[in-house]
Design a protein around this motif. Structure first.
Motif, PDB file in Angstrom:
ATOM      1  N   ASP A   1       8.391  10.396   1.770  1.00  0.00           N
ATOM      2  CA  ASP A   1       7.629  10.106   2.987  1.00  0.00           C
ATOM      3  C   ASP A   1       7.579   8.608   3.310  1.00  0.00           C
ATOM      4  O   ASP A   1       7.018   8.200   4.331  1.00  0.00           O
ATOM      5  CB  ASP A   1       6.215  10.708   2.901  1.00  0.00           C
TER       6      ASP A   1
ATOM      7  N   CYS B   1      -1.333   3.438  -4.619  1.00  0.00           N
ATOM      8  CA  CYS B   1      -2.729   3.734  -4.305  1.00  0.00           C
ATOM      9  C   CYS B   1      -2.869   5.204  -3.919  1.00  0.00           C
ATOM     10  O   CYS B   1      -1.890   5.880  -3.640  1.00  0.00           O
ATOM     11  CB  CYS B   1      -3.231   2.830  -3.185  1.00  0.00           C
ATOM     12  N   GLY B   2      -4.108   5.690  -3.922  1.00  0.00           N
ATOM     13  CA  GLY B   2      -4.355   7.073  -3.553  1.00  0.00           C
ATOM     14  C   GLY B   2      -4.653   7.933  -4.752  1.00  0.00           C
ATOM     15  O   GLY B   2      -5.449   7.547  -5.612  1.00  0.00           O
ATOM     16  N   SER B   3      -3.979   9.045  -4.830  1.00  0.00           N
ATOM     17  CA  SER B   3      -4.372  10.078  -5.792  1.00  0.00           C
ATOM     18  C   SER B   3      -4.038   9.697  -7.235  1.00  0.00           C
ATOM     19  O   SER B   3      -3.311   8.748  -7.487  1.00  0.00           O
ATOM     20  CB  SER B   3      -3.712  11.408  -5.434  1.00  0.00           C
ATOM     21  N   SER B   4      -4.550  10.527  -8.159  1.00  0.00           N
ATOM     22  CA  SER B   4      -4.350  10.230  -9.586  1.00  0.00           C
ATOM     23  C   SER B   4      -3.108  10.915 -10.125  1.00  0.00           C
ATOM     24  O   SER B   4      -2.828  10.848 -11.302  1.00  0.00           O
ATOM     25  CB  SER B   4      -5.566  10.710 -10.372  1.00  0.00           C
ATOM     26  N   ARG B   5      -2.344  11.564  -9.253  1.00  0.00           N
ATOM     27  CA  ARG B   5      -1.229  12.397  -9.720  1.00  0.00           C
ATOM     28  C   ARG B   5      -0.236  11.628 -10.581  1.00  0.00           C
ATOM     29  O   ARG B   5       0.386  10.668 -10.147  1.00  0.00           O
ATOM     30  CB  ARG B   5      -0.543  13.065  -8.522  1.00  0.00           C
TER      31      ARG B   5
ATOM     32  N   ASP C   1       1.429   4.618  -1.004  1.00  0.00           N
ATOM     33  CA  ASP C   1       0.489   5.540  -1.642  1.00  0.00           C
ATOM     34  C   ASP C   1       1.218   6.664  -2.366  1.00  0.00           C
ATOM     35  O   ASP C   1       2.421   6.866  -2.169  1.00  0.00           O
ATOM     36  CB  ASP C   1      -0.473   6.104  -0.587  1.00  0.00           C
TER      37      ASP C   1
ATOM     38  N   ASP D   1       0.811  -1.233   0.000  1.00  0.00           N
ATOM     39  CA  ASP D   1       0.000   0.000   0.000  1.00  0.00           C
ATOM     40  C   ASP D   1       0.844   1.282   0.000  1.00  0.00           C
ATOM     41  O   ASP D   1       0.542   2.234   0.713  1.00  0.00           O
ATOM     42  CB  ASP D   1      -0.950   0.018   1.216  1.00  0.00           C
TER      43      ASP D   1
ATOM     44  N   ASP E   1       1.042   9.766  -1.951  1.00  0.00           N
ATOM     45  CA  ASP E   1       1.564  10.810  -1.053  1.00  0.00           C
ATOM     46  C   ASP E   1       2.949  10.422  -0.538  1.00  0.00           C
ATOM     47  O   ASP E   1       3.763  11.291  -0.235  1.00  0.00           O
ATOM     48  CB  ASP E   1       0.617  11.031   0.135  1.00  0.00           C
TER      49      ASP E   1
ATOM     50  N   HIS F   1       2.363  12.843 -11.382  1.00  0.00           N
ATOM     51  CA  HIS F   1       3.661  13.230 -10.815  1.00  0.00           C
ATOM     52  C   HIS F   1       4.337  12.034 -10.147  1.00  0.00           C
ATOM     53  O   HIS F   1       5.557  12.033 -10.016  1.00  0.00           O
ATOM     54  CB  HIS F   1       3.473  14.343  -9.792  1.00  0.00           C
TER      55      HIS F   1
ATOM     56  N   ALA G   1       2.167  15.781  -1.611  1.00  0.00           N
ATOM     57  CA  ALA G   1       1.420  16.860  -2.278  1.00  0.00           C
ATOM     58  C   ALA G   1       2.048  18.225  -2.041  1.00  0.00           C
ATOM     59  O   ALA G   1       1.886  19.132  -2.850  1.00  0.00           O
ATOM     60  CB  ALA G   1      -0.026  16.870  -1.804  1.00  0.00           C
ATOM     61  N   ARG G   2       2.810  18.352  -0.935  1.00  0.00           N
ATOM     62  CA  ARG G   2       3.407  19.670  -0.666  1.00  0.00           C
ATOM     63  C   ARG G   2       4.390  20.097  -1.761  1.00  0.00           C
ATOM     64  O   ARG G   2       4.746  21.264  -1.838  1.00  0.00           O
ATOM     65  CB  ARG G   2       4.063  19.691   0.717  1.00  0.00           C
TER      66      ARG G   2
ATOM     67  N   LEU H   1       3.724  19.562  -5.022  1.00  0.00           N
ATOM     68  CA  LEU H   1       3.012  19.529  -6.305  1.00  0.00           C
ATOM     69  C   LEU H   1       2.651  20.910  -6.840  1.00  0.00           C
ATOM     70  O   LEU H   1       1.812  21.018  -7.730  1.00  0.00           O
ATOM     71  CB  LEU H   1       1.751  18.662  -6.203  1.00  0.00           C
TER      72      LEU H   1
END
Lengths: 168, 425
Positions: free
Chosen positions: A40, A63-67, A15, A13, A17, A69, A22-23, A25
């Motif tokens: 992280d 997993c998590g966001s679609s970024r 993620d 898992d 992040d 990045h 995100a800080r 991005l």
């Protein structure tokens, strides 16, 4: 073509992040993003990772966001490929779309140690470690087509020009 | 077929007439009804779109960018990114663009504006795009390059997902229990990859009785179980919500009685308690009442999950006449300008400020550790947001707990995680 690289191991898992917080991005510059890759999950990772290395993850990697990045940061850090037990679906799509090859191999994490150099033979669909040979799941045919076209942007260009020719 | 399969079959692009049936696992090219991206994901989509070399977007009324993550622009880099959205929207004459002052958190804003509708196939470069399944649409998060391709062609490839059905029995939920508790309980049951690649279809008496804001909350978090999408078959509640807002036509699809599901899970909704997800996964759930020893430094009520008017009303009921605990900072973030204004008219914002909470302009802000309420090392937050990964709201050694608005507001007063009952409510 075989992929040969030194392994960095991560757990289940992982993620997006953890892959790129995100800080960071407020930019999409790959070089900037690479400076914080996996930070992280392992603060020292950006300074330890070398061009040609390989990331090995557990289940549900990305997993998590679609970024986008996330795979961009991994690729820009010089990581050749990610092998995981399984991938979260948006990460899976994004990696292929931007041209980062990734492989699913449920057995690998338990049969490889950190720092070990492994060999991946995409054509044969196998990964070789000190403990033996392990099968990777075959790349879906459409994803292979995307890679063959040089990524989704190139594939879309072809599609648009075909449309134009058909007079649509 | 399931509702998801029917929607996808209805959107399939195929020369020589429409294909009537699709099956899970099949790869299809589908027509897209709506495409969105935000200030983090749109910049990459824009640069990839330009690389494709398309002269125009496929439909100016069906592509929109919402600056919400780092907006109001938190620093120069964020401002540069937001500006790309504005410039592109102007240069390509997009029909809808939401500048600060008109914008909101995208997944609260677009349903409210009637831009995403029942029966649609919607893609967004944001993982919580799955929210719109609450309207009976197929909506899924993708990356920026996927968005660029769809902006150019109006189409995108999908693997038809297997569907997984979740049945919630019983109409009456426990006091203060809402959509957030149902979905956290479900994710706690199946895990963060429990619905990987699947469409999560929610149904049952409890869902039929659930108002639209709570349905949006549930579908919003389908991604936290790995789901490709969340969906609820549209009904009278849907019709009432969509009527008067819809900016174009829409269509209600239903699942066939004989539709095939990869798995069916059933819950007695009457027994689901107020639920909290503990660090650092949304699946790490516990009944809120068992966490009374957890002190907190910050409470956030807002986000695409729980920043709607009804969520603010719920929090306000608890805050009314009380004060936020001196050790806690409480942030209330109405998800859109319209919600902000309604909350103001109803006097909710005044209640929050009187209780010494902070009311912010709409933004995703702290949810992703962007700005407006970041945690220091060792700090702990309880938030009505959707993710509690390591470092999500700030320092990698800070912690995030997730709950619905009632538990969040009660905890803000108590200074620790708690339930409204402890305040005599």
């Amino acid at each position: 073509m075989t992929i040969k690289g030194r392994v960095w191991k991560f757990g289940d898992d992982i993620d997006t992040d953890a892959i790129i917080p995100a800080r960071y991005l407020n930019t999409s510059d790959p070089v900037e993003l690479a400076k914080h890759v996996m930070e992280d999950a392992d603060k020292a990772f950006p300074s330890k990772v070398k061009k040609g290395d390989v990331i090995v993850g557990g289940k549900n990697f990305g997993c998590g966001s679609s970024r986008e990045h996330a795979p961009i940061a991994i690729k820009a850090a010089g990581v050749q490929t990610v092998v995981a037990k399984s991938f979260a679906r948006i990460f899976f799509r994004n990696a292929f779309n931007i041209g980062l090859p990734i492989f699913e191999c449920p057995e690998l994490p338990e049969n490889v140690s950190e720092g070990e150099v492994i060999q991946i033979d995409p054509a044969k669909g196998v990964i070789r470690t000190k403990k033996g040979e392990f099968k990777v799941k075959p790349i879906p045919p459409f994803m292979a087509e995307l890679i063959g076209a040089g990524g989704l942007v190139e594939w879309t260009k072809k599609k648009l020009s075909a449309r134009k020719k058909a007079g649509k | 077929m399931t509702i998801t399969e029917k929607i996808l079959a209805g959107h399939i692009v195929k020369s020589g007439g429409k294909k009537k049936k699709v099956s899970p696992g099949e790869l299809i090219n589908a027509k897209i009804d709506f495409v969105l991206a935000n200030d983090i994901t749109a910049p990459i989509a824009i640069s990839e779109f330009k690389k494709i070399g398309a002269r125009d977007v496929f439909d100016r009324k069906r592509v929109t960018f919402v600056p919400d993550h780092f907006a109001p622009q938190k620093d120069i880099k964020a401002a540069e990114q937001c500006r790309m959205l504005k410039d592109f929207s102007r240069d390509y004459r997009l029909a809808y663009y939401y500048e600060v002052g008109r914008m909101g958190v995208e997944h609260a804003l677009l349903p409210e504006e009637g831009l995403v509708l029942p029966g649609d196939v919607i893609i967004g470069a944001d993982s919580h795009t799955c929210t719109y399944g609450a309207l009976g649409a197929f909506a899924t998060g993708v990356g920026s390059t996927d968005v660029a391709s769809a902006m150019a062609t109006g189409e995108l490839w999908f693997k038809v997902p297997e569907s997984m059905k979740f049945i919630y029995h019983g109409r009456k939920l426990q006091k203060w229990v809402g959509g957030k508790d149902l979905i956290l309980h479900t994710i706690g049951d199946i895990g963060v990859d429990g619905a990987l690649y699947r469409a999560m279809e929610f149904e049952g008496e409890a869902i039929s009785a659930l108002p639209m804001h709570a349905r949006l909350t549930m579908c919003n978090m389908a991604i936290e179980a790995g789901g490709k999408s969340g969906i609820i078959v549209p009904d009278g509640v849907t019709e009432k919500y969509v009527k008067g807002r819809a900016k174009r036509g829409y269509k209600f699809y239903m699942s066939d009685p004989k539709a095939v599901y990869a798995e069916i899970r059933e819950y007695d909704a009457r027994k689901i308690p107020l639920t909290v997800a503990c660090p650092s996964l949304p699946s790490n759930t516990k009944p809120a009442a068992e966490l009374s020893s957890i002190s907190i430094d910050q409470v956030v009520v807002g986000s695409c999950t729980n920043g709607r008017l009804e969520d603010l009303r719920e929090a306000a009921k608890i805050i009314k006449g009380r004060k936020v605990n001196p050790n806690v900072r409480m942030l209330v973030i109405p998800a859109t300008q319209r919600i902000y204004r309604e909350a103001m008219k109803e006097g909710l914002l005044d209640l929050f400020v009187a209780a010494e909470a902070v009311v912010s302009t709409p933004t995703c802000g702290p949810c992703l550790g962007g700005h407006m309420g970041i945690l220091a090392r060792g700090e702990r937050a309880l938030a009505t947001t959707n993710r509690n990964f390591v470092g999500r709201m700030g320092h990698p050694e800070s912690e995030v707990y997730l709950s619905g608005p009632a538990v969040a507001a009660a905890s803000a007063v108590l200074g620790r995680i708690g339930v409204p009952e402890e305040l005599g409510l």
